[in-house]
Scaffold this active site. Structure first.
Site, PDB file in Angstrom:
ATOM      1  N   HIS A  39      53.221  56.148  71.547  1.00 61.25           N
ATOM      2  CA  HIS A  39      52.311  55.113  71.049  1.00 61.25           C
ATOM      3  C   HIS A  39      52.878  53.753  71.385  1.00 61.25           C
ATOM      4  O   HIS A  39      54.081  53.589  71.616  1.00 61.25           O
ATOM      5  CB  HIS A  39      52.100  55.231  69.541  1.00 61.25           C
ATOM      6  CG  HIS A  39      53.285  54.797  68.730  1.00 61.25           C
ATOM      7  ND1 HIS A  39      53.439  53.513  68.276  1.00 61.25           N
ATOM      8  CD2 HIS A  39      54.382  55.483  68.313  1.00 61.25           C
ATOM      9  CE1 HIS A  39      54.583  53.431  67.584  1.00 61.25           C
ATOM     10  NE2 HIS A  39      55.163  54.605  67.608  1.00 61.25           N
ATOM     11  N   CYS A  40      51.991  52.788  71.488  1.00 62.86           N
ATOM     12  CA  CYS A  40      52.444  51.408  71.639  1.00 62.86           C
ATOM     13  C   CYS A  40      52.053  50.693  70.354  1.00 62.86           C
ATOM     14  O   CYS A  40      51.838  51.343  69.332  1.00 62.86           O
ATOM     15  CB  CYS A  40      51.841  50.761  72.877  1.00 62.86           C
ATOM     16  SG  CYS A  40      50.060  50.724  72.839  1.00 62.86           S
ATOM     17  N   VAL A  41      51.904  49.393  70.406  1.00 63.52           N
ATOM     18  CA  VAL A  41      51.673  48.656  69.168  1.00 63.52           C
ATOM     19  C   VAL A  41      50.278  48.910  68.579  1.00 63.52           C
ATOM     20  O   VAL A  41      50.055  48.730  67.395  1.00 63.52           O
ATOM     21  CB  VAL A  41      51.931  47.149  69.407  1.00 63.52           C
ATOM     22  CG1 VAL A  41      50.955  46.586  70.401  1.00 63.52           C
ATOM     23  CG2 VAL A  41      51.894  46.366  68.132  1.00 63.52           C
TER      24      VAL A  41
END
Ligand SMILES: OC[C@H]1O[C@H](O[C@H]2O[C@H](CO)[C@@H](O)[C@H](O)[C@H]2O)[C@H](O)[C@@H](O)[C@@H]1O
Length: 674
Positions: free
Chosen positions: A26-28
């Site tokens: 996941h990213c932000v």
């Protein structure tokens, strides 16, 4: 917000179950999956989840937009449920890129190379359009141009022309920069390579045909081997292939040569070898291939113009949907370089207008104010050459406007190809597109513009009003959920209730009337503010996470735009969430896909829970390192959707902004005095 296990289970089921997840990270804002089979995704199930704000597939990754602050909790829960292992961004990227076939990878590479130079060539195209107006006959005076009528304007036009065609004349330098960067070499060497290929000592490619007929092509004689001493102005393939070679040689040497002599060895050898091969083999061979390809394309369009127009004009919007449209930039550029004009680009401009007209018609059909507003603004954007907001935000969701846009554009395309309408350059698409068309063909082009305005608009309006009424209302609800994202739960890492200290710093909130306060948000970075649709990432560009603005940073500092509490600092330090006393949260996300740098280009000066003052330094980033990694620096500043105290967000006009001085956003709040 607490995460319910059943909601995360629903997402897992929707992406095809545990066994369909090859890797996940996941990213932000998003869960990023490499899925075994994307066809197994149950989009309805996914969209029915309150956690999911949007989804799309890009570069082989299936991305599910959850939102800042929440996504890591969803990810943790997902790992706990599936028992899968945590993957790094690179692992997911690698797994995803394996799914692309060589053609998809080549297309993607070409687009990656051309997108960064697009602003320069579009600017050139626009300026060339001004020159066209000044020098084209029959625009203002019968049979004569403006400069012929008023000769005192001749040199003004000449200077504009020089400024305008510089990017095209030195195009190999721009491509060299971007291509070598994409292939992992030094961008500076790429520029030098490109300039070598258009050195003034060489016979310009534009003079090649004439010199060839006269037998005056200059040559180098390498021990009896005669090499034509020609430049590659306006050519794409020679510099692309040479750039690939240069980057490979540079990387090869860089790994093997001792640090102490690197400067003496790596660049000189890489440039010398590539330079020689470029003139002796790569240049002549790719020049011939490029000419054969363009002649073939020209032949097809000359033989079957209507079919060409129908297909390219009709399907161009589909190319935009797939992201493949930027690949054709290379073809446009090549056609301009070798044929003096492109017959593809005029169809692009009409396709933009067609999708804009269809979206505009939807404004008269939709009842819901938010989608109506989206239809209006996105149609303006399409009329000015950027269609994604109209296509993804409106047309494709209701399907029929998209199809009517394609039909109008196909008819326009047929007209243009039958009449052999050419663009002298790549300019600003949509309505300003006429500036790039040869002025003597404006008449036909304007008729084409009329067609793509009237046909999609009329068909969409009629179909929407009469036949599709019920369908539209039903779709409006879905569109609202998907695009405008009404029920977004925002992150609440530090609690949304204003703290006592925060209430004390309420001075940044302007009381404008009894019911609404306005929180003015200053720029956290110095640079150029642009609208979100300019951000090369659909999650931001389509406002899937919320409204906001983006800044193209001029330096590497991010400061607090107001007194705030640091609600979240992303592990890889490229993004931060701040919370104002009113509870309003703001996400500052430096660059695009910068999560892949794993923090290497970033220094964080704050931690979660810190209280910061307006103007206080939050993050620093190394612009060169981010650029060298081929990542855009553009920094979205987002007000995540779903914050109940927010009534509306207004963006200030784009343009130059100074950190902590310029107001970039105004957040209207429901009064918190009651
Ligand atoms: O190819 C030159 C054109 O590039 C841009 O337009 C294309 O890309 C846009 C962004 O992906 C897309 O919205 C548009 O539909 C495409 O035609 C640029 O906006 C144009 O001005 C330019 O002519």
């Amino acid at each position: 917000m607490a995460i319910e296990r059943k909601d995360v289970e629903q997402i897992i089921r929707a992406v095809g179950g545990k066994d369909n997840i090859e890797a996940a990270t996941h990213c932000v804002t998003r869960l990023r999956f490499a899925l075994v089979d994307e066809d197994k995704v149950d989009k309805n199930l996914l969209e029915s989840s309150d956690l999911v704000k949007g989804h799309f597939s890009s570069q082989g990754q299936f991305q599910v937009v959850i939102g800042p602050g929440l996504v890591d909790k969803v990810y943790d829960e997902m790992i706990a449920i599936t028992g899968g292992s945590r993957s790094s961004k690179d692992e997911v990227k690698n797994a995803a890129s394996k799914k692309q076939n060589p053609l998809q990878r080549a297309i993607k590479t070409l687009a990656d190379i051309f997108i960064p130079i697009l602003p320069a060539i579009v600017t050139s195209g626009l300026l060339l359009g001004i020159n066209n107006i000044l020098t084209g006959p029959d625009i203002f005076f019968a049979g004569r141009s403006l400069v012929e009528e008023y000769p005192q304007w001749t040199d003004i036009a000449s200077i504009i022309n020089l400024i305008a065609n510089t990017a095209f004349t030195f195009l190999p330098a721009l491509i060299g920069w971007s291509a070598v960067m994409r292939f992992g070499g030094s961008p500076l060497l790429g520029i030098v390579l490109g300039l070598i290929l258009v050195h003034p000592d060489l016979l310009s490619a534009y003079g090649y045909a004439e010199a060839s007929t006269k037998g005056t092509i200059p040559v180098w004689n390498l021990f009896g081997w005669e090499i034509e001493k020609i430049g590659y102005q306006g050519q794409v393939l020679p510099v692309l292939v040479s750039a690939y070679l240069l980057a490979r040689i540079e990387r090869f040497l860089d790994k093997r040569v001792m640090d102490s002599i690197k400067l003496l060895v790596v660049a000189p050898i890489a440039l010398l070898v590539t330079g020689f091969l470029a003139f002796t083999i790569i240049g002549p061979v790719t020049f011939a291939i490029a000419n054969a390809i363009t002649s073939g394309l020209v032949h097809v369009f000359n033989t079957l113009p209507a079919l060409g127009g129908l297909l390219y004009g009709g399907f161009y919007a589909l190319l935009v949907v797939t992201g493949m449209h930027h690949t054709f930039l290379a073809v446009d550029v090549q056609l301009i370089g070798s044929e003096g004009g492109t017959f593809l680009w005029p169809m692009l401009a009409l396709s933009n207008i067609a999708q804009g007209a269809a979206a505009l018609a939807m404004m008269f059909i939709l009842k819901d104010q938010k989608t109506k507003g989206l239809a209006a603004t996105s149609s303006v954007s399409a009329f000015l050459g950027v269609t994604e907001p109209a296509i993804f935000g409106v047309n494709i969701r209701y399907k029929y406007p998209f199809i009517f846009g394609m039909i109008g554009s196909a008819i326009g395309g047929i007209l243009l190809t039958l009449k052999s309408v050419l663009a002298s350059s790549i300019g600003v698409g949509g309505i300003p597109g006429f500036l790039s068309i040869f002025p003597n063909q404006w008449g036909v082009f304007f008729i084409g513009m009329g067609i793509v305005l009237v046909v999609p608009f009329g068909l969409t309006l009629i179909y929407g009003k009469i036949a599709g009424r019920g369908q539209t209302e039903a779709a409006a609800e879905t569109a609202n959920r998907e695009v405008v994202v009404e029920k977004v739960e925002t992150a609440d890492p530090v609690g949304t209730k204003p703290s006592a200290e925060h209430v004390a710093s309420r001075n940044t909130v302007v009381i404008t009337d009894n019911a609404v306060d306005v929180l003015e948000i200053h720029a956290p970075l110095t640079g150029q503010a642009v609208t979100l649709d300019k951000v090369p990432d659909p999650a931001f560009a389509e406002k899937q996470m919320g409204q906001g603005i983006a800044i193209e940073p001029q330096d590497g500092r991010v400061t607090a735009p107001f007194d705030a509490k640091v609600a979240h600092v992303i592990k890889s330090k490229h993004a931060v969430i701040l919370e104002h006393a009113t509870g309003v949260q703001i996400l500052i996300h430096v660059g695009i896909n910068t999560v892949s740098l794993k923090g290497s280009a970033f220094t964080s000066h704050v931690n979660i829970g810190d209280e910061v003052k307006a103007g206080q330094l939050l993050l620093e980033f190394d612009r060169e390192a981010i650029r060298a990694a081929g990542l855009p620096l553009i920094t979205p500043i987002i007000i995540p959707d779903g914050q109940e105290m927010i009534v509306g967000v207004e963006e200030e006009a784009p343009g130059a902004v100074t950190a902590n001085r310029s107001v970039i956003l105004k957040v209207r709040l429901s009064s918190y005095t009651d």
